[in-house]
Design an enzyme around this catalytic site. Structure first.
Site, short mmCIF file in Angstrom:
data_model
loop_
_atom_site.label_atom_id
_atom_site.label_comp_id
_atom_site.label_asym_id
_atom_site.label_seq_id
_atom_site.Cartn_x
_atom_site.Cartn_y
_atom_site.Cartn_z
N TYR A 156 0.82 -1.27 0.12
CA TYR A 156 -0.15 -0.10 -0.09
C TYR A 156 0.90 1.24 0.12
CZ TYR A 156 -3.72 3.25 1.29
OH TYR A 156 -4.69 4.17 1.46
N LYS A 160 1.34 4.22 -3.02
CA LYS A 160 0.92 5.36 -2.84
C LYS A 160 2.08 6.39 -2.86
CE LYS A 160 -3.56 4.69 -1.91
NZ LYS A 160 -4.40 5.31 -2.97
N ILE A 189 -9.59 8.62 7.38
CA ILE A 189 -10.88 9.07 7.03
C ILE A 189 -11.92 8.13 7.09
CG2 ILE A 189 -12.24 10.13 5.22
CD1 ILE A 189 -9.74 11.61 5.95
P1 NAP Z 1 -13.78 2.65 -0.25
O1 NAP Z 1 -15.12 3.27 0.68
O2 NAP Z 1 -13.67 0.98 -0.01
O3 NAP Z 1 -14.06 3.00 -1.59
C1 NAP Z 1 -13.14 2.48 -2.43
C2 NAP Z 1 -13.98 2.08 -4.03
O4 NAP Z 1 -12.96 1.58 -4.90
C3 NAP Z 1 -15.02 1.06 -3.64
O5 NAP Z 1 -16.34 1.25 -4.12
C4 NAP Z 1 -14.46 -0.35 -4.42
O6 NAP Z 1 -15.15 -1.12 -4.69
C5 NAP Z 1 -13.74 0.60 -5.51
N1 NAP Z 1 -12.76 -0.29 -6.16
C6 NAP Z 1 -11.84 -1.19 -5.63
N2 NAP Z 1 -11.21 -1.84 -6.76
C7 NAP Z 1 -11.54 -1.04 -7.73
C8 NAP Z 1 -11.08 -1.39 -8.97
N3 NAP Z 1 -10.14 -2.05 -9.63
N4 NAP Z 1 -11.63 -0.33 -10.10
C9 NAP Z 1 -12.62 0.32 -9.78
N5 NAP Z 1 -13.14 0.84 -8.50
C10 NAP Z 1 -12.41 0.02 -7.69
O7 NAP Z 1 -12.47 3.09 0.38
P2 NAP Z 1 -12.03 4.84 0.53
O8 NAP Z 1 -11.53 4.80 2.02
O9 NAP Z 1 -13.26 5.87 0.11
O10 NAP Z 1 -10.83 4.88 -0.19
C11 NAP Z 1 -10.77 5.63 -1.61
C12 NAP Z 1 -9.31 5.99 -1.87
O11 NAP Z 1 -9.06 6.92 -0.70
C13 NAP Z 1 -8.46 5.11 -1.91
O12 NAP Z 1 -7.46 5.24 -2.94
C14 NAP Z 1 -7.55 4.74 -0.66
O13 NAP Z 1 -6.11 4.24 -0.77
C15 NAP Z 1 -7.78 6.39 -0.25
N6 NAP Z 1 -7.28 6.68 1.15
C16 NAP Z 1 -8.24 6.51 2.06
C17 NAP Z 1 -7.86 6.76 3.29
C18 NAP Z 1 -8.91 6.20 4.47
O14 NAP Z 1 -8.55 6.53 5.56
N7 NAP Z 1 -10.20 5.90 4.09
C19 NAP Z 1 -6.64 7.35 3.68
C20 NAP Z 1 -5.94 7.54 2.65
C21 NAP Z 1 -6.08 7.12 1.36
P3 NAP Z 1 -15.37 -2.44 -4.04
O15 NAP Z 1 -15.98 -2.16 -2.59
O16 NAP Z 1 -16.30 -3.40 -4.60
O17 NAP Z 1 -14.12 -3.27 -3.88
#
Ligand code: NAP
Length: 252
Positions: A156, A160, A189
């Site tokens: 991861y 990133k 988040i």
């Molecule tokens: P999330 O709620 O799990 O949303 C991610 C979405 O991406 C889900 O709908 C997932 O679908 C979809 N996805 C997964 N694989 C995919 C693919 N191959 N093609 C298209 N869509 C795909 O997560 P989130 O927290 O909102 O994360 C969004 C972004 O923010 C990510 O890049 C994550 O690394 C980044 N981020 C999050 C945090 C945090 O604390 N939440 C912190 C730093 C960075 P499925 O659910 O069906 O897999």
């Protein structure tokens, strides 16, 4: 009057969490939104939420690891709404936790494929359209884990850091083409990703909160607002930036 009236925005990973909030925020700012994700039900739900609030949106099922599907996504955006002004390349997974010696080849490959190659596939498909129409703004979702290391997440973190490097490289290559490219680096988040990581255990959630100097988790809308701002003319001189939106997590 919205800051993005008449613009067209594309968001990947828009069925859930940060991507859904970003799609809603783009629509509130006046943009027509192309919602992309592998999760069809969630994507349709996001479109429904935008329409209910009076906006325009369409869902295109897209796996960002598949460059042909990403090409179809961009084509569909242009076919449907005539252009592509803003792209939030956000789809990502957390992968499986554990130090390097426990990181399987499968976990490494999948995490890099979605988080890094997925962003590359999107940028590569979006840039020609932006060049053709004379400009655009790209925001990639990286992470605080793309600015500093975190234990137990080697794939991861590597993915990133890669996103942040790719972002700077694109910003430089297209700086004179009126295309800006930035990344957001969210702290912790509260999204379904964090619920998976903590197993929704209140103690584990508290430990996550304790990582944040502000004493609370961030809200997906707090990332979405930064993404939309980066796509507006208010950020016209901001490009090549890896912007922490992290409650001071990386200020320590
Ligand atoms: P999330 O709620 O799990 O949303 C991610 C979405 O991406 C889900 O709908 C997932 O679908 C979809 N996805 C997964 N694989 C995919 C693919 N191959 N093609 C298209 N869509 C795909 O997560 P989130 O927290 O909102 O994360 C969004 C972004 O923010 C990510 O890049 C994550 O690394 C980044 N981020 C999050 C945090 C945090 O604390 N939440 C912190 C730093 C960075 P499925 O659910 O069906 O897999």
């Amino acid at each position: 009057m919205g800051l993005l009236d008449g613009k067209v925005a594309l968001v990947t990973g828009a069925s859930s969490g940060i991507g859904r909030e970003s799609a809603l925020a783009f629509a509130r700012a006046g943009a027509k939104v192309v919602v992309a994700d592998v999760d069809v039900a969630g994507g349709e739900e996001t479109v429904g939420m935008i329409k209910k609030a009076g906006g325009e949106a369409v869902f295109v099922k897209t796996d960002v690891t598949k460059k042909d599907e990403v090409k179809v996504l961009v084509d569909k955006a242009v076919e449907t709404y005539g252009r592509l002004d803003c792209a939030h390349n956000n789809a990502g997974i957390e992968g499986i936790g554990g130090p390097c010696t426990e990181c399987t080849e499968e976990n490494w490959d999948l995490t890099i494929a979605i988080n890094l190659t997925g962003v590359f596939n999107c940028c590569k498909a979006e840039l020609p359209q932006m060049l053709k129409q004379g400009g655009g703004a790209i925001v990639n979702t990286a992470s605080v884990a793309g600015l500093v290391g975190f234990p137990g997440l080697p794939a991861y973190v590597a993915s990133k850091f890669g996103v942040n490097g790719l972002t700077k490289s694109i910003a430089l290559d297209y700086a004179t083409e009126n295309i800006r490219c930035n990344s957001v680096c969210p702290g912790v988040i509260h999204t379904p990703m964090i619920d998976r990581l903590t197993g929704s255990d209140p103690e584990a959630l508290k430990a996550m909160e304790a990582m944040e100097p502000v004493g609370r988790l961030g809200k997906p809308s707090e990332i979405a607002d930064a993404v939309v701002w980066l796509c507006t003319d208010e950020a016209s001189f901001v490009t090549g930036v890896n912007l922490p939106v992290d409650g001071a997590l990386t200020a320590q």
